[in-house]
Design a protein around this motif. Structure first.
Motif, PDB file in Angstrom:
ATOM      1  N   HIS A   1       0.838  -1.202   0.000  1.00  0.00           N
ATOM      2  CA  HIS A   1       0.000   0.000   0.000  1.00  0.00           C
ATOM      3  C   HIS A   1       0.871   1.249   0.000  1.00  0.00           C
ATOM      4  O   HIS A   1       1.920   1.289   0.663  1.00  0.00           O
ATOM      5  CB  HIS A   1      -0.929   0.020   1.210  1.00  0.00           C
ATOM      6  N   ALA A   2       0.411   2.264  -0.720  1.00  0.00           N
ATOM      7  CA  ALA A   2       1.094   3.553  -0.706  1.00  0.00           C
ATOM      8  C   ALA A   2       0.797   4.256   0.615  1.00  0.00           C
ATOM      9  O   ALA A   2      -0.285   4.115   1.180  1.00  0.00           O
ATOM     10  CB  ALA A   2       0.610   4.406  -1.873  1.00  0.00           C
TER      11      ALA A   2
ATOM     12  N   LEU B   1      -3.852   2.388 -13.017  1.00  0.00           N
ATOM     13  CA  LEU B   1      -2.871   2.117 -11.969  1.00  0.00           C
ATOM     14  C   LEU B   1      -3.384   2.692 -10.664  1.00  0.00           C
ATOM     15  O   LEU B   1      -3.913   3.816 -10.638  1.00  0.00           O
ATOM     16  CB  LEU B   1      -1.523   2.770 -12.298  1.00  0.00           C
ATOM     17  N   THR B   2      -3.233   1.960  -9.572  1.00  0.00           N
ATOM     18  CA  THR B   2      -3.562   2.494  -8.259  1.00  0.00           C
ATOM     19  C   THR B   2      -2.377   2.314  -7.322  1.00  0.00           C
ATOM     20  O   THR B   2      -1.483   1.506  -7.574  1.00  0.00           O
ATOM     21  CB  THR B   2      -4.801   1.799  -7.649  1.00  0.00           C
ATOM     22  N   GLY B   3      -2.412   3.076  -6.232  1.00  0.00           N
ATOM     23  CA  GLY B   3      -1.299   3.022  -5.293  1.00  0.00           C
ATOM     24  C   GLY B   3      -0.035   3.563  -5.920  1.00  0.00           C
ATOM     25  O   GLY B   3      -0.059   4.500  -6.715  1.00  0.00           O
ATOM     26  N   SER B   4       1.080   2.950  -5.594  1.00  0.00           N
ATOM     27  CA  SER B   4       2.361   3.353  -6.166  1.00  0.00           C
ATOM     28  C   SER B   4       2.669   2.497  -7.385  1.00  0.00           C
ATOM     29  O   SER B   4       2.544   1.266  -7.319  1.00  0.00           O
ATOM     30  CB  SER B   4       3.477   3.182  -5.139  1.00  0.00           C
TER      31      SER B   4
ATOM     32  N   ARG C   1      -0.570  11.202  -6.365  1.00  0.00           N
ATOM     33  CA  ARG C   1      -1.752  10.655  -7.042  1.00  0.00           C
ATOM     34  C   ARG C   1      -1.824   9.141  -6.849  1.00  0.00           C
ATOM     35  O   ARG C   1      -0.848   8.424  -7.084  1.00  0.00           O
ATOM     36  CB  ARG C   1      -1.711  11.000  -8.533  1.00  0.00           C
ATOM     37  N   LEU C   2      -2.996   8.665  -6.443  1.00  0.00           N
ATOM     38  CA  LEU C   2      -3.180   7.235  -6.192  1.00  0.00           C
ATOM     39  C   LEU C   2      -3.972   6.539  -7.285  1.00  0.00           C
ATOM     40  O   LEU C   2      -4.054   5.313  -7.290  1.00  0.00           O
ATOM     41  CB  LEU C   2      -3.879   7.015  -4.847  1.00  0.00           C
TER      42      LEU C   2
ATOM     43  N   THR D   1      -3.828   0.473  -2.620  1.00  0.00           N
ATOM     44  CA  THR D   1      -3.274  -0.825  -2.999  1.00  0.00           C
ATOM     45  C   THR D   1      -2.517  -0.724  -4.318  1.00  0.00           C
ATOM     46  O   THR D   1      -2.998  -0.115  -5.272  1.00  0.00           O
ATOM     47  CB  THR D   1      -4.400  -1.864  -3.154  1.00  0.00           C
ATOM     48  N   THR D   2      -1.356  -1.339  -4.392  1.00  0.00           N
ATOM     49  CA  THR D   2      -0.611  -1.383  -5.649  1.00  0.00           C
ATOM     50  C   THR D   2      -1.295  -2.353  -6.598  1.00  0.00           C
ATOM     51  O   THR D   2      -1.346  -3.557  -6.342  1.00  0.00           O
ATOM     52  CB  THR D   2       0.839  -1.827  -5.406  1.00  0.00           C
TER      53      THR D   2
END
Length: 496
Positions: free
Chosen positions: A373-374, A404-407, A433-434, A392-393
């Motif tokens: 998780h970021a 894309l989500t997270g890092s 930005r997530l 969540t990545t």
């Protein structure tokens, strides 16, 4: 009409198209950490004539996805099941009690059941803490190679332990000092020469190159002294040329033994080129190994076969495909049944490869790392009330859209690296930005983030990710048990 009858009819039609009545020999080639810009047909500076010829006379797969590092990719390849279903979505195998679950069926097992002689050469990386996880106990007649993530290409040493086996026998003393790529190619040629042609052959050739360390015989590096200025990149290029020559030796052996005309050769990288600790290059794609940018997860791949119909040879296929698809595709091509008690994530794409059908995929789950998780927050608050946790990545592609989500997971997320390994900064990159959305049809290099303009698309894709979270198997243990190196004997291997 039952599904079984339909499957056999489709297989029969494919065999008619191929002009072959017996199952073909299958050679599955995986090159470790090969980037998008690391083959001659994408980058003419590199000298890879055999790869270029095979790809140019076969079918290049331009919309083909893998995981962002080798553990999930290789375990998905072996099972046709997604990493989220294997407990291997993140991290390495290492010295942990981790491996391809023993209740999973491997590609080797399926092809062996279909009557094939099955052999693996090179990298395994599907677990080794117990001998039950070793490849020659999981469907392969023979194993010649190494078990961990990477080795010295001359000494075959990993973490101060020899790491080269022929089944259960440590053979480092026999081969140490010889360059790994040519050792593996020689072993492959020997297997082909000795093959009983009353049976079809499955050869899984999993090269140690072009994974670090950067090593290649000087003669292969020297050819680039006037065309590549960066020393690391020059050595890396020499490594690609070594792989190319090894593949040439394999194809020549098939031809000498009158097997090439009835062979299917699959070529793939396990992930994008490694930029941070190597000299791989994915230009013009963004990112690299370890990231969910296109440079980390869209891989170089092609299929070559004299059995392909003329109209499909030399084509570039843009149908959406995933590394898990090889499992049902190859098992069906072999005349076997890829299905069992567990649902596959992979789908049969042979007719797509032949040009007879569209992709059987509408989307690909690229990454879903439930434990990663970021630690930053998207300040505007958009999408945070969705059921899916956007810290969540994760990465998913649906049609032309990629989310894309997270890092994104890359050391240099705010840069591209051009063909000369020079960093090009993205002035608009916002680390906070997530949620990031890209239209890959219009923007294949992920230059323009557009989530704010397409909330409906983002919500739809987040809902799909949330659905996948319900299928996640808990990640396997990453706790190092007490390792008894004495139990490993002469070579790196099982310790429990």
């Amino acid at each position: 009409m039952t599904s079984t009858i339909v499957c056999f009819l489709l297989l029969f039609i494919s065999r008619i198209v191929l002009g072959v009545a017996t199952p073909p020999h299958i050679v599955l080639i995986v090159v470790d950490d090969l980037g998008w810009n690391d083959v001659g047909y994408n980058n003419p500076v590199l000298n890879t004539p055999t790869i270029d010829r095979l790809a140019g006379n076969g079918v290049k797969l331009l919309n083909y996805y893998v995981a962002n590092h080798c553990v999930p990719s290789r375990n998905m390849l072996m099972t046709g099941r997604h990493a989220i279903h294997l407990g291997l979505g993140s991290g390495v195998i290492g010295y942990h009690p981790r491996g391809l679950p023993l209740d999973e069926t491997t590609l080797g097992e399926k092809l062996k059941t279909a009557g094939y002689s099955t052999h693996i050469i090179g990298k395994w990386h599907c677990g080794f803490f117990s001998d039950r996880y070793l490849p020659h106990n999981r469907g392969f007649d023979t194993f010649f190679g190494y078990l961990g993530p990477g080795i010295d290409h001359y000494t075959y040493i990993e973490r101060n332990m020899p790491n080269l086996r022929k089944n259960d026998v440590c053979v480092v003393s026999q081969y140490g000092g010889n360059f790994s790529t040519f050792v593996y190619a020689t072993e492959g040629v020997d297997i082909i020469n000795a093959h009983d042609q009353s049976k079809p052959l499955f050869l899984y050739l999993s090269f140690a190159l072009v994974h670090a360390p950067l090593q290649a015989p000087e003669s292969y590096v020297k050819q680039y002294e006037t065309t590549i200025l960066n020393e690391d990149r020059r050595i890396f290029a020499g490594m690609t040329s070594c792989v190319d020559e090894a593949i040439a030796n394999i194809t020549h052996a098939l031809e000498r033994n009158d097997m090439l005309k009835n062979s299917v050769i699959v070529f793939t990288s396990d992930n994008g080129g490694a930029i941070a600790n190597s000299a791989g290059n994915n230009w013009p794609l963004r990112g690299g190994k370890g990231s969910n940018w296109e440079g980390g997860v869209r891989a170089v791949a092609f299929v070559y076969s004299d059995l392909l119909p003329q109209e499909s040879r030399g084509t570039e296929n843009t149908g959406l495909m995933h590394i898990t698809d090889w499992f049902p595709t190859l098992v069906k091509l072999a005349g076997g049944n890829p299905y069992g008690k567990k649902k596959l994530y992979g789908v049969d794409q042979w007719n797509m490869i032949l040009g007879l059908d569209k992709s059987h995929r509408g989307d690909v789950l690229i990454t879903l790392e439930s434990t990663t998780h970021a630690n930053i927050h998207y300040k505007t608050g958009l999408f945070v009330n969705n059921a899916f946790d956007i810290t969540t990545t994760a990465a998913i592609k649906m049609g032309k859209w990629k989310l894309l989500t997270g890092s994104p997971g890359f050391t240099y997320d705010n840069y591209w690296f051009n063909s000369d390994q020079q960093a090009i900064e993205d002035p608009d990159y916002d680390v906070r930005r997530l949620v990031r959305l890209y239209n890959l049809d219009e923007d294949p290099n992920e230059t323009t983030e557009i989530s704010d303009q397409h909330h409906d698309i983002v919500i739809k894709m987040l809902a799909k990710l949330h659905k996948y979270t319900r299928e996640i198997v808990p990640e396997q243990s990453k706790t190092e048990p007490r390792i008894d190196f004495d139990k490993m004997g002469q070579c790196l291997g099982p310790w429990v």
